[in-house]
Design a protein around this motif. Structure first.
Motif, PDB file in Angstrom:
ATOM      1  N   ILE A 167     -18.759  47.595 -63.533  1.00 28.35           N
ATOM      2  CA  ILE A 167     -18.614  46.916 -64.517  1.00 28.35           C
ATOM      3  C   ILE A 167     -20.638  46.395 -64.803  1.00 28.35           C
ATOM      4  N   ARG A 168     -21.641  47.026 -63.724  1.00 30.63           N
ATOM      5  CA  ARG A 168     -23.148  46.725 -63.353  1.00 30.63           C
ATOM      6  C   ARG A 168     -23.699  47.718 -64.487  1.00 30.63           C
ATOM      7  N   PHE A 169     -23.673  48.328 -64.335  1.00 27.53           N
ATOM      8  CA  PHE A 169     -24.091  49.462 -65.611  1.00 27.53           C
ATOM      9  C   PHE A 169     -23.636  49.440 -66.882  1.00 27.53           C
ATOM     10  N   ASN A 170     -22.306  49.686 -66.809  1.00 30.41           N
ATOM     11  CA  ASN A 170     -21.848  49.057 -68.550  1.00 30.41           C
ATOM     12  C   ASN A 170     -22.581  48.147 -68.920  1.00 30.41           C
ATOM     13  N   ASN A 171     -22.601  46.934 -68.845  1.00 29.62           N
ATOM     14  CA  ASN A 171     -23.597  45.452 -69.080  1.00 29.62           C
ATOM     15  C   ASN A 171     -24.886  45.694 -69.089  1.00 29.62           C
ATOM     16  N   GLY A 172     -24.972  46.687 -68.565  1.00 26.66           N
ATOM     17  CA  GLY A 172     -27.015  47.218 -69.008  1.00 26.66           C
ATOM     18  C   GLY A 172     -27.727  46.461 -66.887  1.00 26.66           C
ATOM     19  N   VAL A 173     -26.820  45.850 -66.506  1.00 21.45           N
ATOM     20  CA  VAL A 173     -27.446  45.412 -64.948  1.00 21.45           C
ATOM     21  C   VAL A 173     -28.068  45.807 -63.747  1.00 21.45           C
ATOM     22  N   SER A 174     -27.212  47.289 -63.882  1.00 21.51           N
ATOM     23  CA  SER A 174     -27.584  48.093 -62.591  1.00 21.51           C
ATOM     24  C   SER A 174     -28.404  50.095 -63.204  1.00 21.51           C
ATOM     25  N   ASN A 175     -28.882  50.201 -62.951  1.00 22.17           N
ATOM     26  CA  ASN A 175     -28.840  51.793 -63.794  1.00 22.17           C
ATOM     27  C   ASN A 175     -27.986  52.716 -63.399  1.00 22.17           C
ATOM     28  N   PHE A 176     -28.351  54.022 -63.554  1.00 18.22           N
ATOM     29  CA  PHE A 176     -28.007  55.251 -63.373  1.00 18.22           C
ATOM     30  C   PHE A 176     -27.684  55.812 -62.690  1.00 18.22           C
ATOM     31  N   LEU A 177     -28.698  55.285 -60.908  1.00 21.49           N
ATOM     32  CA  LEU A 177     -28.838  55.712 -60.315  1.00 21.49           C
ATOM     33  C   LEU A 177     -27.693  55.492 -59.168  1.00 21.49           C
ATOM     34  N   ASN A 178     -27.778  54.071 -59.606  1.00 20.53           N
ATOM     35  CA  ASN A 178     -26.209  53.406 -58.725  1.00 20.53           C
ATOM     36  C   ASN A 178     -24.910  53.866 -59.097  1.00 20.53           C
ATOM     37  N   TYR A 179     -24.914  53.635 -60.256  1.00 23.02           N
ATOM     38  CA  TYR A 179     -23.418  54.469 -60.404  1.00 23.02           C
ATOM     39  C   TYR A 179     -23.012  55.752 -60.414  1.00 23.02           C
ATOM     40  N   VAL A 180     -23.875  56.737 -60.800  1.00 24.61           N
ATOM     41  CA  VAL A 180     -23.838  57.473 -60.444  1.00 24.61           C
ATOM     42  C   VAL A 180     -23.406  58.389 -58.639  1.00 24.61           C
ATOM     43  N   THR A 220     -16.462  60.829 -66.209  1.00 25.97           N
ATOM     44  CA  THR A 220     -17.550  61.342 -66.774  1.00 25.97           C
ATOM     45  C   THR A 220     -17.399  61.420 -68.109  1.00 25.97           C
ATOM     46  N   LYS A 221     -16.465  61.245 -68.780  1.00 25.10           N
ATOM     47  CA  LYS A 221     -16.537  61.878 -70.037  1.00 25.10           C
ATOM     48  C   LYS A 221     -16.558  59.989 -71.530  1.00 25.10           C
ATOM     49  N   LYS A 222     -15.243  59.364 -70.766  1.00 26.05           N
ATOM     50  CA  LYS A 222     -15.526  58.735 -70.702  1.00 26.05           C
ATOM     51  C   LYS A 222     -17.056  57.096 -71.271  1.00 26.05           C
ATOM     52  N   GLN A 223     -17.369  57.983 -69.985  1.00 29.51           N
ATOM     53  CA  GLN A 223     -18.762  57.445 -69.592  1.00 29.51           C
ATOM     54  C   GLN A 223     -19.874  57.850 -70.580  1.00 29.51           C
ATOM     55  N   LEU A 224     -19.952  58.853 -70.277  1.00 26.73           N
ATOM     56  CA  LEU A 224     -20.268  59.735 -72.067  1.00 26.73           C
ATOM     57  C   LEU A 224     -20.131  59.175 -73.222  1.00 26.73           C
ATOM     58  N   ALA A 225     -18.540  58.630 -73.526  1.00 29.98           N
ATOM     59  CA  ALA A 225     -19.148  57.941 -74.627  1.00 29.98           C
ATOM     60  C   ALA A 225     -19.159  56.474 -74.888  1.00 29.98           C
ATOM     61  N   ILE A 226     -19.519  56.120 -73.620  1.00 29.56           N
ATOM     62  CA  ILE A 226     -20.185  54.775 -74.156  1.00 29.56           C
ATOM     63  C   ILE A 226     -21.910  55.096 -73.801  1.00 29.56           C
ATOM     64  N   GLN A 227     -22.459  55.744 -73.176  1.00 29.20           N
ATOM     65  CA  GLN A 227     -23.448  56.439 -73.168  1.00 29.20           C
ATOM     66  C   GLN A 227     -24.267  56.588 -74.195  1.00 29.20           C
ATOM     67  N   LYS A 228     -22.813  57.381 -75.485  1.00 27.61           N
ATOM     68  CA  LYS A 228     -23.813  57.965 -76.226  1.00 27.61           C
ATOM     69  C   LYS A 228     -23.606  56.945 -77.793  1.00 27.61           C
ATOM     70  N   ASP A 229     -22.891  55.616 -77.382  1.00 29.72           N
ATOM     71  CA  ASP A 229     -22.864  55.042 -78.396  1.00 29.72           C
ATOM     72  C   ASP A 229     -24.093  54.268 -78.248  1.00 29.72           C
ATOM     73  N   PHE A 230     -24.931  53.574 -77.077  1.00 27.85           N
ATOM     74  CA  PHE A 230     -26.609  52.832 -76.663  1.00 27.85           C
ATOM     75  C   PHE A 230     -27.369  54.097 -76.877  1.00 27.85           C
ATOM     76  N   TYR A 231     -26.809  55.189 -76.675  1.00 27.44           N
ATOM     77  CA  TYR A 231     -27.486  56.392 -77.379  1.00 27.44           C
ATOM     78  C   TYR A 231     -27.937  56.184 -79.062  1.00 27.44           C
ATOM     79  N   ASP A 232     -26.872  56.162 -79.507  1.00 31.57           N
ATOM     80  CA  ASP A 232     -26.822  56.262 -80.577  1.00 31.57           C
ATOM     81  C   ASP A 232     -27.394  55.335 -81.778  1.00 31.57           C
TER      82      ASP A 232
END
Length: 472
Positions: free
Chosen positions: A425-438, A167-179
């Protein structure tokens, strides 16, 4: 002087800290945990004490078959009117007296009560020794189960930490998107919530692991928290082949608790025989040797003769003349202590017979009570058979169900791993939403935890079945 004391205190403190670190870092294998528990467990020590008491009772009951021999001695001073133990006359003087004796008493026959008591206590002693073995078997099982529970909770804790790192790794990815103000800002907030959820799971897992360790330490009677060696036990997940009936048949031969209960029944039957002995006469023989001493005792020896007046008179020619007689004179002499003991020696020997005629039906009531105890012992054995047979059947059923569940969860983990890989993979590429990922991530994490729990639950149940087979 003060510096010297400070140096000594520092050395001692350092030693204690080092010792505590060594003990705290000690990793125990299952065999070491069992050995320590067998040495330190308080319940096992109590069982040993009860067995020692049964041993003492047995030894005493055997000794009761021997004759009793008692000696007595007294020495005193009496002043005033009393009976002289030497002459049996009343005297009014100070005297020193002494008595000594030796007596023997032996029961020849009392309805075999003493013999049956010795047999009963021997059976109770043997039962107590078997109960020690049963207590050891129980302790080994409990330590093994507690040990496996620690391993289970350690494995679950490791899974929760892995979940947290993912989850921390995913947080780092989403933080970049957020920033960079790209993607869905809500996904970053959801990841933060997932991080908090994973942290809570770690805390719960750590608490469960600590409780499991405390349970193991309690069985080992240790105070310091220690680690267990996860490489010291083989985790065999092969399908258990024996049936419940086969396990129960092996339990009848291997479990010491069955043999102990059977001995308790035989001991209770001896109690009935002991109670029946109250209806029979009791025959005993006795003998004794006694002597005494008195300071008033004297011996008189002749010292000669003398002419003394008798108090009578004869008249001759009108004149009275006293009548004289010749008497032997004696001198008193004290008798020595040794001579009196020798002279006053007397012996006694005899047979005593006691015939019970009426004792308020006490003997009859005692026989009835002992018969009830026999029935209680028989019921206890039957209850033990039923309880263990039902327990084995339930454990065997649960073991098969857990094994099947483990096989099913394995397939579930494989499916969820593939689903999580795709959704990540789909979530990191913006194809899928967070609900499906989590959802995919939680499904995989929960499946892994369930798989670990099923694995150790199966091992626990197998260990219980092996315990009943006497093959732990």
């Amino acid at each position: 002087m003060i510096q010297k004391k400070l140096i000594i205190a520092l050395i001692v403190l350092t030693g204690w800290v080092t010792y505590g670190q060594d003990l705290g870092s000690k990793s125990f294998s299952l065999e070491e945990c069992i050995a320590i528990a067998l040495e330190n467990n308080l319940d096992l020590k109590s069982t040993n004490l009860r067995a020692n008491a049964a041993k003492v009772n047995h030894q005493q009951s055997k000794a009761s078959l021997l004759p009793s021999i008692n000696g007595n001695f007294n020495l005193g001073v009496n002043d005033g009117r009393s009976i002289d133990p030497f002459t049996n006359d009343f005297i009014n003087q100070e005297l020193t007296f002494s008595n000594m004796g030796l007596s023997l008493n032996m029961t020849v026959f009392n309805g075999f009560r003493l013999l049956n008591a010795a047999k009963r206590n021997r059976l109770n002693r043997e039962a107590s020794e078997l109960e020690i073995e049963a207590a050891k078997q129980d302790l080994v099982l409990n330590v093994t189960l507690a040990y496996l529970q620690v391993l289970n909770n350690k494995a679950v804790l490791e899974l929760t930490k892995q979940r947290y790192q993912a989850t921390k790794k995913q947080l780092a990815i989403q933080k970049d998107f957020y920033d960079n103000e790209s993607g869905n800002p809500a996904d970053y907030a959801d990841i933060l919530g997932q991080i908090a959820n994973d942290e809570t799971s770690i805390l719960v897992s750590e608490s469960n692991l600590n409780n499991a360790k405390l349970s193991l330490l309690q069985l080992m009677n240790l105070q310091n928290v220690t680690e267990v060696d996860t490489k010291a036990i083989m985790l065999d997940l092969e399908k258990y082949e024996l049936s419940a009936d086969e396990v129960y048949t092996a339990a009848l031969e291997s479990l010491a608790t069955f043999q102990a209960n059977e001995l308790r029944i035989e001991a209770a039957k001896k109690g009935v025989s002991m109670a029946k002995a109250q209806f029979t006469p009791e025959i005993s023989v006795f003998s004794g040797v006694n002597t005494n001493y008195s300071s008033a005792a004297e011996i008189f020896s002749s010292t000669g003769t003398s002419i003394v007046e008798t108090g009578d008179f004869v008249t001759v020619g009108g004149q009275d003349f006293s009548v004289m007689t010749e008497e032997t004179t004696f001198a008193a002499e004290s008798i020595s202590y040794d001579d009196q003991l020798d002279n006053n020696l007397n012996t006694v020997i005899g047979v005593s017979v006691s015939v019970p005629l009426f004792n308020s039906f006490r003997a009859k009531s005692n026989v009835a009570i002992e018969k009830i105890r026999v029935q209680e012992s028989i019921l206890e054995l039957e209850r033990t058979h039923i309880d263990i047979k039902n327990t084995i059947a339930q454990v065997h059923f649960d073991m098969e169900a857990v094994y099947n569940r483990y096989q099913s969860i394995q397939k579930q983990v494989e499916a969820y791993e593939e689903s999580y890989r795709i959704n990540e993979i789909r979530f990191n590429n913006g194809v899928s939403n967070f609900l499906n990922y989590v959802t995919s991530k939680n499904n995989l994490d929960n499946a892994k935890v369930n798989l670990t729990n099923a694995k150790y639950e199966y091992l626990l149940l197998v260990k219980v079945l092996n315990y009943y087979r006497g093959n732990l």
